[in-house]
Design an enzyme around this catalytic site. Structure first.
Site, PDB file in Angstrom:
ATOM      1  N   ASP A  14       0.779  -1.156   0.036  1.00 38.10           N
ATOM      2  CA  ASP A  14       0.019   0.118  -0.048  1.00 38.10           C
ATOM      3  C   ASP A  14       0.934   1.279  -0.032  1.00 38.10           C
ATOM      4  OD1 ASP A  14      -2.483   1.533   0.259  1.00 38.10           O
ATOM      5  OD2 ASP A  14      -1.741   1.934   2.473  1.00 38.10           O
ATOM      6  N   ASP A  16      -0.129   5.383   0.873  1.00 38.16           N
ATOM      7  CA  ASP A  16      -0.561   6.052   1.902  1.00 38.16           C
ATOM      8  C   ASP A  16      -0.478   5.461   3.253  1.00 38.16           C
ATOM      9  OD1 ASP A  16      -1.176   8.749   0.353  1.00 38.16           O
ATOM     10  OD2 ASP A  16      -2.560   7.379  -0.206  1.00 38.16           O
TER      11      ASP A  16
END
Length: 270
Positions: A14, A16
């Site tokens: 991922d 953020d």
């Protein structure tokens, strides 16, 4: 001793809250990715953020010192546009809620972005955009009530920022759902397994590890995709939440940061 990452042939990150916050790398992220590259590990980047295109994400990562190519980046905006193209005829009008990146993805697959319910859109696609307001949501409300297919890029309630968690696309989807008294027809991004499954297929991986900061999207998505997961505590979910998690929300491993990839043995979820 064997480190955690040596058990896998692909690491899916991922973005953020894992590699950066907005436009600043999280401490240790640059070194961790460089170490993986030096080891020859395949990596992919999977994000629910629909406000940047794959090439933009790759450029952002490179600007931080993290090697990345557009082909290694999977976004919910790109996945949503691909899904729309499968369902609709070329040139079909689609009402786009979100950032210019989502509009660009819709255009690239041969569909026609519109801004008004008066254009009789065949579908509404909703992604995060910092300038999204009542007027656009109102147009979407009218279009969906008229029969438009409603696709959400993701339902993240918040997004991590330097000022703490702020409302994400899921909060705006919930607003529209409350007004319409119904949920979206399709949610494309995590926790749906599509981004992770596509990443594994691209890399011909047999054993992938998902690294994320959210129990409700990254970890739940890894579970649905049949993959192990590492929760890092540099973003949204906390150690207390991880310890209390069960079922599909329970990570395989928990680490303070990306250094957990190289620990031996890795720290399992409490």
């Amino acid at each position: 001793m064997t480190s955690l990452v040596e058990k896998y042939d692909l690491v899916i990150f991922d973005l953020d809250g894992v590699l950066y916050l907005i436009d600043r790398p999280i401490p240790g992220a640059v070194d961790a990715l460089a170490r993986l590259r030096d080891q020859g590990m395949a990596v992919r980047f999977a994000t629910n953020n629909a406000s940047r295109r794959a090439a933009e994400v790759a450029a952002l990562l490179r600007g931080m010192g993290i090697a990345a190519t557009p082909q290694e980046v999977l976004t919910s905006a790109g996945a949503a546009a691909a899904l729309l193209a499968q369902r609709l005829e070329p040139g079909a009008p689609v009402l786009v809620l979100g950032a210019p990146a989502l509009r660009g993805e819709v255009t690239d697959v041969g569909l026609r972005p519109v801004d008004s319910a008066d254009d009789n859109p065949r579908a509404v696609v909703q992604g995060f955009g910092p300038d999204l307001g009542w007027k656009q949501l109102a147009e979407a409300c009218v279009a969906i009530r008229a029969g438009a297919w409603w696709v959400a890029t993701n339902t993240d309630r918040t997004l991590p920022t330097l000022r703490g968690p702020l409302p994400g696309n899921g909060s705006l989807v919930a607003l529209l759902a409350h007004a319409l008294e119904r949920e979206p027809d399709v949610v494309v991004g995590k926790p749906e397994p599509g981004l992770f499954a596509t990443a594994a297929a691209q890399a011909s991986a047999r054993r992938a590890l998902v690294v994320g900061d959210r129990l409700d999207t990254d970890i739940a998505g890894a579970h649905r995709a049949g993959m192990d997961s590492l929760l890092v505590l540099t973003g949204v979910s906390t150690a207390v939440e991880a310890a209390a998690a069960s079922g599909a929300l329970r990570p395989t491993y928990v680490s303070a940061d990306l250094g957990g990839l190289f620990t031996a043995p890795a720290v399992p979820a409490l």
